[in-house]
Motif scaffolding. Structure first.
Motif, mmCIF file in Angstrom:
data_model
loop_
_atom_site.group_PDB
_atom_site.id
_atom_site.type_symbol
_atom_site.label_atom_id
_atom_site.label_comp_id
_atom_site.label_asym_id
_atom_site.label_seq_id
_atom_site.Cartn_x
_atom_site.Cartn_y
_atom_site.Cartn_z
ATOM 1 N N VAL A 20 -56.714 75.559 -13.572
ATOM 2 C CA VAL A 20 -55.260 75.721 -13.596
ATOM 3 C C VAL A 20 -54.903 76.824 -14.586
ATOM 4 C CG1 VAL A 20 -53.038 74.586 -13.999
ATOM 5 C CG2 VAL A 20 -54.959 73.267 -13.068
ATOM 6 N N LYS A 65 -65.245 70.852 -5.560
ATOM 7 C CA LYS A 65 -64.512 69.781 -6.221
ATOM 8 C C LYS A 65 -64.096 70.212 -7.630
ATOM 9 C CE LYS A 65 -64.851 64.882 -5.594
ATOM 10 N NZ LYS A 65 -65.428 63.609 -6.015
ATOM 11 N N GLY A 66 -63.589 71.429 -7.711
ATOM 12 C CA GLY A 66 -63.168 71.936 -9.013
ATOM 13 C C GLY A 66 -61.862 72.673 -8.918
ATOM 14 N N LYS A 67 -61.122 72.680 -10.007
ATOM 15 C CA LYS A 67 -59.854 73.404 -10.025
ATOM 16 C C LYS A 67 -59.652 74.000 -11.406
ATOM 17 C CE LYS A 67 -54.990 73.056 -8.848
ATOM 18 N NZ LYS A 67 -53.869 72.218 -8.433
ATOM 19 N N CYS A 120 -62.125 70.069 -13.763
ATOM 20 C CA CYS A 120 -60.769 70.611 -13.833
ATOM 21 C C CYS A 120 -60.527 71.160 -15.221
ATOM 22 C CB CYS A 120 -59.737 69.552 -13.472
ATOM 23 S SG CYS A 120 -58.047 70.150 -13.603
ATOM 24 N N GLY A 151 -65.578 65.487 -10.312
ATOM 25 C CA GLY A 151 -65.280 66.909 -10.225
ATOM 26 C C GLY A 151 -65.030 67.586 -11.559
ATOM 27 N N VAL A 187 -57.010 66.073 -10.540
ATOM 28 C CA VAL A 187 -58.241 65.313 -10.330
ATOM 29 C C VAL A 187 -58.030 64.259 -9.236
ATOM 30 C CG1 VAL A 187 -59.972 63.826 -11.412
ATOM 31 C CG2 VAL A 187 -59.051 65.786 -12.661
ATOM 32 N N LEU A 221 -58.392 66.240 -6.103
ATOM 33 C CA LEU A 221 -59.789 66.617 -5.855
ATOM 34 C C LEU A 221 -60.577 65.449 -5.281
ATOM 35 C CD1 LEU A 221 -60.713 68.648 -9.101
ATOM 36 C CD2 LEU A 221 -60.421 69.567 -6.799
ATOM 37 N N ASN A 222 -60.164 64.237 -5.663
ATOM 38 C CA ASN A 222 -60.885 63.049 -5.224
ATOM 39 C C ASN A 222 -60.212 62.358 -4.041
ATOM 40 O OD1 ASN A 222 -63.272 62.437 -7.227
ATOM 41 N ND2 ASN A 222 -61.612 63.274 -8.451
#
Ligand SMILES: Cc1ncc(C[n+]2csc(CCOP(=O)(O)OP(=O)(O)O)c2C)c(N)n1
Ligand code: SF4
Ligand SMILES: [Mg+2]
Lengths: 308, 386
Positions: free
Chosen positions: B57, B53-55, B30, B28, A93, A96-97
């Protein structure tokens, strides 16, 4: 923490006093190596923004009770096995930011070598942007000092009363085998080296692993004031090799031991955990030599382990 | 609104994807994920999405999948995962932690029998294991409901009055692998329904420590706050239904779905797809002149005691159908709801479809015929439906 003379007063600076990472009034035992480590970490981190993940271990107690905290940085206490996965989320995060935050795991040997091994291995394999620091007191300190797979042979613990039969896991070998960008062992008795490695590891990207031999007077049955000296003896004797591994392949030995029998004997004699378990300088010598031969091989330096 | 033909697993993942994108202007999305039958397709779908803006995992275990969600949510991101059965059992320690930190993580569970002996078919025992952990629990009965419930669960979990994780459950295979039409809203609509999330306890600049030690007194207060917050979820859910309707033009299902229950003398109480079968059985029996109705419990946590009491009032007989067994006790749903019936009501527990048995209308008809003959509540019965 005392103003440890062996550190030349370095861990206590004006800056550290104003804003230490580990605040006064924390609950660590006197002479705890983890306290020294945190002071060094503060010094190394300087103005870098940090976030910390701490699994169940002594450091989970260090912060004290809600709502106050002895840690001066945003911290999350994870479950025992989850430091590296929780840190994965935090680091993801942050990335991402577009934040520069350095995400640190501060975990004991139990949370690293044992219950958290799978988590650690997975985060290393994914090369997450995490600095993982294992302060290794060679026991489960939090629960009163039982054996871990980091407990050395011959050390008495509350679950191995006559001394542990098995040796320590080769944690740096394991981490190096993951081909992570950086893995290193840290001797708190060698402050320049400690600072350099902490700074390097803080700035590097990807998964970084630091292994810190962390004196534990409570578990080692040693004098609180002797902690740093014990680390120095462990290094001098060759018992605790100080080296770093880049990308899992480039090994660099940082401190050349003298492999002295005297240092090893002293190391054992100053800790009551080794008393009456049958462990001696001679009994440890072969495994130390074997490991150093391996290290020489890996670092490309064909020098006999024992030079005298 | 465009209609897509998708499985319930994909419906859950698609809802999570839209919700994840909706947080792109904040911190975002995650998620940590790990496969297990029959939830696998949900995580696979998520892994195939492009989320700004995403992940996502790909974790090494469910324990760590939730660990990653915890780290993400504690950093202010929207977070979602999916698992079931042994995966949920393996994850559960971190589910406790997620609830303790009061993180609004949403998890889709395709309910499956716990093992070994291995069995991949539907059974509610896995999510019911999480009953007391401080997670909201919602059970769906069709694909549209699954989609809507995941969207609503984010809004519910993230509401500052609630602020806790939510479990959205669907019957494994029966729903998870069934393709059905699902109305899928646009991203703009989802953006309107789910504004950027704000997790006030997130790790930010201040030096607070999340999840540290506390005294018994502090634990009592934290439990009390958590409990109170969960109790407000029903009210908040009603508001969410309104705003859902406003944005999407249709109303998501009620927390308790009653069917011809008002004038019924006999009620069937169940969760998940059993409730849909029960409604068909109600129709059949009504045609024969029997006053039977059904209550499908969608919101299992918080328990809706007041509403259940009202629905149960004056009923002669209640059959509680559990797709689970609390060994040495009886059905979990029965244990929860029997106390809301009046003393004169005969409440009988049937554990049917345990381990994934295919519960058909004829099975329910047999049980209800038996219940009509009884004059007192009997011991819970485990019923074979092979
Ligand atoms: C799943 C789980 N098992 C056991 C424990 C109990 N426990 C807490 S800390 C700890 C040992 C920690 O040892 P280590 O990681 O070496 O840290 P230290 O206490 O030595 O600093 C144990 C066994 C726990 N918290 N969670
Ligand atoms: S038990 Fe050991 S590691 Fe734990 S706080 Fe005390 S000295 Fe430090
Ligand atoms: Mg330890």
């Amino acid at each position: 923490m005392m103003n440890e003379p062996a550190l030349n007063g370095m861990a206590y600076t004006e800056r550290d006093r104003r804003e230490p990472l580990l605040r006064p009034g924390n609950s660590n035992c006197g002479g705890c190596g983890m306290s020294n480590l945190m002071q060094m970490l503060r010094r190394a981190a300087a103005d870098r923004e940090l976030k910390m993940v701490v699994p169940a271990c002594c450091a989970a107690v260090t912060s004290g009770g809600f709502p106050e905290s002895a840690f001066s940085i945003p911290t999350i206490m994870s479950t025992f096995a989850s430091a590296a996965s929780v840190a994965t989320g935090v680091a993801a995060v942050a990335q991402l930011n577009g934040e520069e935050t350095r995400v640190i795991c501060l975990a004991g040997d139990g949370g690293t070598y044992d219950i958290g091994m799978g988590t650690l291995s997975a985060a290393a394999e994914r090369n997450e942007d995490i600095l993982y620091i294992c302060y290794d007191n060679e026991i489960y300190g939090n629960t009163g000092g039982q054996r871990s797979s980091a407990t050395p042979v011959g050390a008495a613990t509350t679950s191995t009363l006559r001394g542990k039969q098995e040796g320590k896991k080769d944690i740096l070998g394991i981490m190096a085998a993951h081909r992570i960008p950086y893995a290193a062992s840290i001797s708190l008795a060698h402050i320049d080296d400690t600072l350099r490695k902490l700074q390097f590891a803080l700035d590097a990207k990807g998964f970084r692993f630091l292994h810190v031999l962390s004196p534990c007077p409570t578990g080692w049955k040693s004098e609180p004031a002797m902690g740093i000296e014990l680390v120095r003896l462990a290094v001098r004797s060759g018992l605790f090799p100080v080296f770093e591994v880049f990308d899992g392949e480039r090994y660099l030995i940082n401190v050349e031991p003298e492999f002295s029998a005297e240092a090893l004997t002293m190391y054992l004699a100053l800790q009551r955990r080794f008393r009456n378990t049958g462990v001696t300088e001679e009994s440890l010598r072969p495994s130390i030599e074997r490991y150093w031969n391996y290290l020489r091989l890996m670092s490309g330096r064909i020098v006999p382990a024992r030079r005298n | 609104m465009p209609v897509e033909l998708i499985s319930a697993n994909h419906a859950a993942a698609l809802a999570a994807t839209l919700a994840g994108r909706a947080n792109r202007t904040a911190r975002g999305f995650c998620s940590g994920v790990y496969p297990i039958t029959p939830s696998t397709e949900c995580m696979e779908y998520l892994c195939g999405q492009e989320i700004e803006k995403g992940k996502v995992v790909r974790a090494d275990s469910e324990h760590n999948a939730m660990g990653i969600c915890i780290g993400a949510s504690a950093s202010g991101a929207r977070s979602f995962t999916t698992t079931c059965s042994n995966g949920l059992a393996y994850m559960i320690e971190n589910c406790v932690a997620a609830a303790g930190y009061r993180l609004p993580i949403v998890m889709s569970v395709a309910n499956r029998t716990l093992g070994p002996p291995w069995n991949i078919w539907a059974d509610h025992g896995d999510s019911l294991m999480m009953r007391d952990l401080g997670w909201l629990q919602l059970y769906s009965a069709d694909n549209q409901e699954v989609f809507d419930t995941v969207l609503c669960a984010f809004k519910l979990a993230e509401d500052p009055r609630v602020m806790m994780p939510a479990l959205t459950c669907m019957d494994g295979f029966i729903l998870s692998h069934t393709m059905a039409q699902v109305e899928v809203p646009s991203q703009e609509q989802v953006d309107r329904f789910l504004p950027p999330t704000d997790i006030p306890q997130r790790l930010d600049k201040s030096a607070h420590t999340l999840g540290q030690m506390e005294t018994p007194h502090q634990s009592v207060v934290h439990r009390m706050q958590h409990h109170q917050a969960m109790l407000t979820a029903q009210q908040v859910y009603a508001e969410i239904q309104d705003s859902f309707e406003e944005v999407f033009g249709r109303r998501p299902a009620d927390p308790l779905v009653t069917y011809r229950a008002e004038d019924a003398e006999t009620l069937i109480v169940s969760m998940g797809t059993l409730g849909v079968t029960a409604e068909r059985v109600v129709d059949q029996l009504r045609e024969q002149g029997q006053a039977v109705g059904s209550v499908r419990v969608r919101m299992f946590r918080p328990v809706l005691d007041g509403d259940l009491r009202k629905i149960f009032a004056g009923k002669k007989r209640i059959a509680v159908l559990d797709r689970d067994v609390s060994i040495g006790f009886g059905g979990v749903l029965w244990g929860e709801v029997r106390g809301f019936a009046e003393p004169a009501t005969i409440v009988q527990n049937y554990m049917v479809g345990v381990g994934g048995g295919d519960v058909r209308p004829e099975h329910m008809l047999t049980l209800l015929a038996e219940l009509e003959q009884s004059h007192e509540s009997g011991a819970p019965q485990i019923v074979e439906v092979a």
